[in-house]
Write an enzyme that holds these catalytic residues in place. Sequence first.
Site, PDB file in Angstrom:
ATOM      1  N   TRP A   1       0.844  -1.200   0.000  1.00  0.00           N
ATOM      2  CA  TRP A   1       0.000   0.000   0.000  1.00  0.00           C
ATOM      3  C   TRP A   1       0.875   1.244   0.000  1.00  0.00           C
ATOM      4  CZ3 TRP A   1      -4.636  -1.056  -1.374  1.00  0.00           C
ATOM      5  CH2 TRP A   1      -5.604  -0.057  -1.373  1.00  0.00           C
TER       6      TRP A   1
ATOM      7  N   ASP B   1      -0.136  11.008  -0.400  1.00  0.00           N
ATOM      8  CA  ASP B   1      -1.210  12.003  -0.368  1.00  0.00           C
ATOM      9  C   ASP B   1      -2.562  11.336  -0.101  1.00  0.00           C
ATOM     10  OD1 ASP B   1      -1.533  10.677  -2.827  1.00  0.00           O
ATOM     11  OD2 ASP B   1      -2.283  12.483  -3.811  1.00  0.00           O
TER      12      ASP B   1
ATOM     13  N   GLU C   1      -3.484   8.452  -2.132  1.00  0.00           N
ATOM     14  CA  GLU C   1      -2.665   7.268  -1.885  1.00  0.00           C
ATOM     15  C   GLU C   1      -1.798   6.882  -3.065  1.00  0.00           C
ATOM     16  OE1 GLU C   1      -6.135   4.585  -0.563  1.00  0.00           O
ATOM     17  OE2 GLU C   1      -4.994   4.930   1.270  1.00  0.00           O
ATOM     18  N   GLU C   2      -1.436   7.858  -3.882  1.00  0.00           N
ATOM     19  CA  GLU C   2      -0.663   7.551  -5.083  1.00  0.00           C
ATOM     20  C   GLU C   2       0.676   8.266  -5.121  1.00  0.00           C
ATOM     21  OE1 GLU C   2      -4.571   7.148  -8.026  1.00  0.00           O
ATOM     22  OE2 GLU C   2      -3.405   8.990  -7.994  1.00  0.00           O
TER      23      GLU C   2
ATOM     24  N   GLU D   1     -18.576   6.339  -5.326  1.00  0.00           N
ATOM     25  CA  GLU D   1     -17.376   7.177  -5.288  1.00  0.00           C
ATOM     26  C   GLU D   1     -17.347   8.135  -6.472  1.00  0.00           C
ATOM     27  OE1 GLU D   1     -13.401   5.499  -6.438  1.00  0.00           O
ATOM     28  OE2 GLU D   1     -12.949   5.912  -4.334  1.00  0.00           O
TER      29      GLU D   1
END
Length: 615
Positions: A148, A204, A207-208, A431
């Site tokens: 992750w 961030d 999550e990238e 989403e």
Amino acid sequence: MHFSRSFVGLVSLLFTKALAAPSDLRSRDLTSFVAAERAIALQGALNNIGPNGSEVPGAGSGFVVASPSKVNPDYFYTWTRDSALTLKMLIDEFIFGNTALLPTIWDYIHAQATLQTVSNPSGTFLPEGLGLGEPKFQVDGTRFNGAWGRPQRDGPALRAIALMTFSNWLLNNGQKSTAKTIIWPIISNDLSYVGQYWNQTGFDLWEETLGSSFFTIQNQHRSLVEGAQLAHDLGVTCTGCDQAPEVLCFLQSFWNGEWIVANINVDNGRTGVDGNSILGSIAVFDIDAYCDSPTIQPCNSQALANFKVLIDTFRATYEINDGIPEGQGVAVGRYPEDVYQGGNPWYLITTAAAEFLYDAVAQWEARHNLIVDETSLAFFKDIYPAVTVRQYNSGNANSPFFQIMDAVTAYADSFVAIAEKYIPANGSLAEQFNRDTGVPLSAYDLTWSYAAFVTMSQRRAGQYPASWGTRNAAAPPATCAGTSTQGVYAPATAAGAPNVTSTCQVNVVFNVNATTYYGENIYVVGNTSDLGAWQISNSLPLGAGGYTSERPLWSVSAYLNAGESVDYKYVRQEDCNQPYIYETVNRTLTVPACGSAGITTNDAWEGPVGTSGDC
Ligand SMILES: *[C@@H]1O[C@H](CO)[C@@H](O)[C@H](O)[C@H]1NC(C)=O
Ligand SMILES: *[C@@H]1O[C@H](CO)[C@@H](O)[C@H](O)[C@H]1NC(C)=O
Ligand SMILES: *[C@@H]1O[C@H](CO)[C@@H](O)[C@H](O)[C@H]1NC(C)=O
Ligand SMILES: *[C@@H]1O[C@H](CO)[C@@H](O)[C@H](O)[C@H]1NC(C)=O
Ligand SMILES: *[C@@H]1O[C@H](CO)[C@@H](O)[C@H](O)[C@H]1NC(C)=O
Ligand SMILES: *[C@@H]1O[C@H](CO)[C@@H](O)[C@H](O)[C@H]1NC(C)=O
Ligand SMILES: *[C@@H]1O[C@H](CO)[C@@H](O)[C@H](O)[C@H]1NC(C)=O
């Protein structure tokens, strides 16, 4: 004398709106839509919180699940960020009068006290707080071992902000000792983490991107300022809060003269135009703030200029925005280069755009003036063409202050109308929605989408959280410095955390020679929680970065408890939904004693190999 609309009310509101002919009917429709959807959204969020949430059986008490969706995408986990933003919303709802939410708030407090102590791939809680940077956990509060983007440093700040909002309510309602003895110890750990690590890179909010994120830094600053005030009020010490002026100094470096570059200390080939910056400003919204505050509030000129650049970018990006002129709301996504699930608009960012504008109007009205400068002029031109660089005072009968407020409010409403257009009839919020067709997609019933709809509805209804102290925040120093304060970490036992003691861990690198086909993956699983406790879903993924034709090396670096004996084996994950293949051998290793150098295994796969299903 002019009163803030939220308090006076209805009469002046209806009067002003009655003059604005065409949008009138639409606005009234929008108001009933928002009221209905707000109730659905609040319930939608509650449905995703354990232990009673109807959509998330199995979730532990007080754990907020991101979405009930378990496949494409699998969001059936609890994220520290999403949970904190959701609880901030629920705590504000509680303070605004929904007293039924109190048990959920307490469940969250107890859950987070325990969660802080859970060792995870970001590290252990003691002695250095490293585990607090872990972004997500299983819904029962156990660790998630999969690969992750970690650490993510916004989580501790956002959790502290949510808990401080509730602590201030306790203080104001005669429950100071509860705030001090039960909740402050949790907050203190999180603020320690912020003060110690704010100047290190992390992933961030999407999550990238590994770098420095505007959203993260802005929330970190708020948490430290609010923490210093709360510590003072409770008669305790805040370790880390002294870092606030340096964090604020760093926050100024995201502005490039035209927009806010969402991620710096990174080279990812993007423009930096990103909904990150809108979400940041609304998260630190302070009704008492001055618009020139370096905290970069929604009414700040840089934030407004950035808003225009961002919105115009998405206006030109998505087919469903085709033909919508400048000055009218559009569907808004994360960043224009986004490809995740096709790179679409998001509900929570589209409603955040509206919330941002409601916030700005509230701030101008509370200050009784609006200063338009060269930086913000283009933003206002789109919605009020006669605008010029000057100060508009609400008390001056010749000043079109209220016309401009109406124009910004109508602009805000137009983003809500876009959301309304693409929200299905039953009110459920996924989403994303498709950039060409507007059809909902990606995770369904996304908790964050629901929370974002409610916070937007609060602002539209004139409900503002209390000030967090922007006016008293120390100014940034003239020259920025990358500094850090050593944190102090202790389990929040009064709130239910286990009394963990410092665990000494030692680095173990798992190296295995395993010839694989393209699409096949290797995991290591073992009999300790660090190795997934024999559960494949929580095993450690190995990387093939060192795989060559000479050596088919798969490898992962882990930290295991010093001195412990561990059973483990490697597992092959097959493509095309074929079953996992386990090694036929049982392996054992003994982790060296505390303080020893790490060890590296030299293993070779033992057992059957797989073949591609060629799907
Ligand atoms: C969950 O349900 C139980 C049993 O009805 C109840 O006692 C508890 O208060 C509920 N928790 C919350 C947060 O509503
Ligand atoms: C640390 O702070 C300094 C001073 O603000 C800044 O130049 C630098 O980019 C920061 N680095 C990180 C990773 O936050
Ligand atoms: C609500 O509507 C959406 C879109 O039509 C659908 O996918 C979803 O299953 C519905 N939800 C419920 C709870 O009926
Ligand atoms: C936690 O453990 C430490 C040392 O092991 C002990 O000093 C302390 O009293 C314990 N705290 C609680 C609340 O039990
Ligand atoms: C794991 O296996 C080792 C070796 O068999 C054993 O000594 C250890 O107690 C086990 N650990 C756990 C947590 O069961
Ligand atoms: C490995 O351990 C399992 C039980 O944990 C046992 O059934 C199996 O026979 C063992 N395999 C070998 C090769 O020793
Ligand atoms: C793994 O491969 C390397 C390179 O070929 C070799 O030196 C090493 O001995 C192998 N390890 C095992 C356990 O076979």
